[in-house]
Scaffold this motif. Sequence first.
Motif, short mmCIF file in Angstrom:
data_model
loop_
_atom_site.label_atom_id
_atom_site.label_comp_id
_atom_site.label_asym_id
_atom_site.label_seq_id
_atom_site.Cartn_x
_atom_site.Cartn_y
_atom_site.Cartn_z
N ASP A 1 0.87 -1.17 0.00
CA ASP A 1 0.00 0.00 0.00
C ASP A 1 0.91 1.23 0.00
N GLY A 2 1.33 1.65 -1.19
CA GLY A 2 2.34 2.69 -1.32
C GLY A 2 3.64 2.05 -1.78
N GLN A 3 4.73 2.79 -1.68
CA GLN A 3 6.02 2.26 -2.13
C GLN A 3 6.61 1.37 -1.04
N VAL A 4 6.54 0.09 -1.30
CA VAL A 4 7.08 -0.91 -0.38
C VAL A 4 8.28 -1.55 -1.05
N ILE A 5 9.44 -1.40 -0.41
CA ILE A 5 10.68 -1.99 -0.92
C ILE A 5 11.03 -3.16 -0.01
N PHE A 6 11.17 -4.32 -0.63
CA PHE A 6 11.56 -5.51 0.11
C PHE A 6 12.98 -5.86 -0.29
N ASP A 7 13.92 -5.61 0.61
CA ASP A 7 15.34 -5.85 0.35
C ASP A 7 15.78 -7.05 1.17
N ALA A 8 15.85 -8.18 0.52
CA ALA A 8 16.18 -9.43 1.21
C ALA A 8 17.63 -9.83 1.02
#
Length: 103
Positions: A76-83
Amino acid sequence: MSTVHWKYEGDYFVDAVNGDDGNAGTSTAPTKTIPAAVALAEAAAGGYYTIVVGPGVYTDRIVAGSTSHYITLQADGQVIFDASDTGDSAFYEGFLWRVKDFT
């Protein structure tokens, strides 16, 4: 109290900025991390849950428990998933999960 203005409806909510993993995961009392919201969904009765994830950068490895629930993770919006620092996988055992609109 959360300052995110949610545009999606869901069963549980995550706010990286103002959430707290001790919260109930509601839209007004979101968790801080995705794993905390996943744990709430897995503990609930039923089988289909949407976790709405507010703007932010998330770096936690997300591990499914022994659940057979269907879980959708909806940005919901800019979600950055840095794994990049999670080891061998970002999502583990989440075979009934769907991830939508994450970067």
